[in-house]
Write a protein that holds these residues in place. Structure first.
Motif, PDB file in Angstrom:
ATOM      1  N   SER A  33       0.814  -1.215   0.000  1.00 47.75           N
ATOM      2  CA  SER A  33       0.000   0.000   0.000  1.00 47.75           C
ATOM      3  C   SER A  33       0.850   1.270   0.000  1.00 47.75           C
ATOM      4  CB  SER A  33      -0.933   0.006   1.217  1.00 47.75           C
ATOM      5  OG  SER A  33      -0.186  -0.102   2.422  1.00 47.75           O
ATOM      6  N   GLY A  34       2.052   1.206   0.586  1.00 52.89           N
ATOM      7  CA  GLY A  34       2.909   2.387   0.652  1.00 52.89           C
ATOM      8  C   GLY A  34       3.418   2.856  -0.701  1.00 52.89           C
ATOM      9  N   LEU A  35       3.284   2.030  -1.722  1.00 56.79           N
ATOM     10  CA  LEU A  35       3.757   2.403  -3.059  1.00 56.79           C
ATOM     11  C   LEU A  35       2.700   3.124  -3.889  1.00 56.79           C
ATOM     12  CD1 LEU A  35       5.762  -0.816  -4.010  1.00 56.79           C
ATOM     13  CD2 LEU A  35       6.656   1.353  -3.158  1.00 56.79           C
ATOM     14  N   ARG A  36       1.516   3.311  -3.331  1.00 53.65           N
ATOM     15  CA  ARG A  36       0.434   3.943  -4.100  1.00 53.65           C
ATOM     16  C   ARG A  36       0.800   5.333  -4.625  1.00 53.65           C
ATOM     17  NH1 ARG A  36      -5.927   4.548  -2.279  1.00 53.65           N
ATOM     18  NH2 ARG A  36      -6.733   4.912  -4.380  1.00 53.65           N
ATOM     19  N   PRO A  37       1.381   6.237  -3.801  1.00 52.85           N
ATOM     20  CA  PRO A  37       1.713   7.572  -4.339  1.00 52.85           C
ATOM     21  C   PRO A  37       2.643   7.510  -5.542  1.00 52.85           C
ATOM     22  CG  PRO A  37       1.879   7.551  -1.945  1.00 52.85           C
ATOM     23  CD  PRO A  37       1.713   6.138  -2.361  1.00 52.85           C
ATOM     24  N   TYR A  38       3.576   6.574  -5.541  1.00 53.31           N
ATOM     25  CA  TYR A  38       4.506   6.466  -6.662  1.00 53.31           C
ATOM     26  C   TYR A  38       3.797   5.964  -7.916  1.00 53.31           C
ATOM     27  CZ  TYR A  38       7.775   6.802  -2.781  1.00 53.31           C
ATOM     28  OH  TYR A  38       8.455   7.205  -1.663  1.00 53.31           O
ATOM     29  N   LEU A  39       2.837   5.043  -7.736  1.00 53.97           N
ATOM     30  CA  LEU A  39       2.071   4.558  -8.876  1.00 53.97           C
ATOM     31  C   LEU A  39       1.211   5.675  -9.470  1.00 53.97           C
ATOM     32  CD1 LEU A  39       0.881   1.054  -7.630  1.00 53.97           C
ATOM     33  CD2 LEU A  39       2.562   1.525  -9.407  1.00 53.97           C
TER      34      LEU A  39
END
Length: 253
Positions: A33-39
């Motif tokens: 979930s922590g990778l959402r901003p990068y996606l």
């Protein structure tokens, strides 16, 4: 139309990334979930780049290959021009095939990993070495992740699960001997590094493969601590209830 190929492909990929990360929680099938901003940032950038490439292509004058004219080719050079045209258009035409996987990702995102992936990871273990674990909270049933249950069942020197009723949620996998398991996949970063934890369920009929269930039951010890015989741990089921797949199907390390 060839000039718009890169722009269309970039737009499709960007739209697919935004669909799974900004407009839904489908990205949780593939990454933490922590990778959402990068996606979201990557998808937005791809859409902007695709739009810019499309505008630029629309403003450019067509090249000779796009709009050949009969009076533009000097007499005697038609065969040479045709030969050059044959070789230079193969690449762009093949590049259009990349639109197929990009469109599929946009319209039909792949599902989360399931029983097939779990079957390939049977040798994985949820913990390393025998030792004492923190005390479980008071009251039964105790909600545990499948990974936490397997760790305690196989490696806990204090046998903290003994006599306790636990509740586990996961998807169903089946063994060759008719046994069935409540299973979860663990990820550190993304689906590519997923490993498996599973618990054999006894005393209840087996649901269909990949059905999500919540199982309440009591641990049944087997094998020595940390031994191969202790894996996979056993759970004598009291209840088995079908549930919907969670939005985040993976357990975290």
């Amino acid at each position: 139309m060839r000039r718009y190929g890169p722009a269309v492909l970039t737009l499709l990929v960007g739209a697919a990334v935004l669909r799974i990360s900004l407009f839904s929680a489908l990205y949780l099938r593939y990454v933490q979930s922590g990778l959402r901003p990068y996606l979201v940032a990557s998808g937005a950038l791809l859409v902007l780049l695709g739009a810019a490439a499309g505008v630029r292509a629309a403003r450019e004058a067509p090249d000779e290959d796009d709009a050949p004219g009969e009076d533009e080719a000097p007499h005697g050079h038609g065969h040479e021009h045709e030969h050059e045209h044959t070789h230079t258009t193969t690449g762009p035409r093949l590049a259009w095939l990349l639109v197929v996987p990009a469109t599929a990702l946009l319209l039909f995102p792949p599902p989360a990993l399931g029983s097939y992936s779990a079957a390939r990871e049977d040798a994985q273990r949820a913990a390393q070495g025998v030792g004492a674990f923190p005390a479980l909270p008071a009251g039964d049933p105790v909600n545990l992740s499948v990974a936490a249950f397997t760790s305690r069942a196989v490696y806990d020197s204090e046998r903290s699960l003994k006599g306790r009723t636990v509740r586990l949620t996961g998807f169903v996998t089946h063994g060759d001997d008719g046994a069935w398991y409540v299973t979860r996949l663990l990820v550190s970063c993304c689906a590519a590094d997923a490993t498996t934890s599973k618990v054999q369920v006894r005393g209840a009929d087996a649901p269909a493969t990949d059905t999500w269930v919540t199982v309440t039951g009591v641990w049944q010890p087997k094998g020595g601590l940390g031994s191969t015989a202790a894996w996979p741990p056993l759970l004598d089921a009291k209840t088995v209830r079908k549930v919907h797949e969670p939005s985040d199907p993976y357990e975290k390390r």
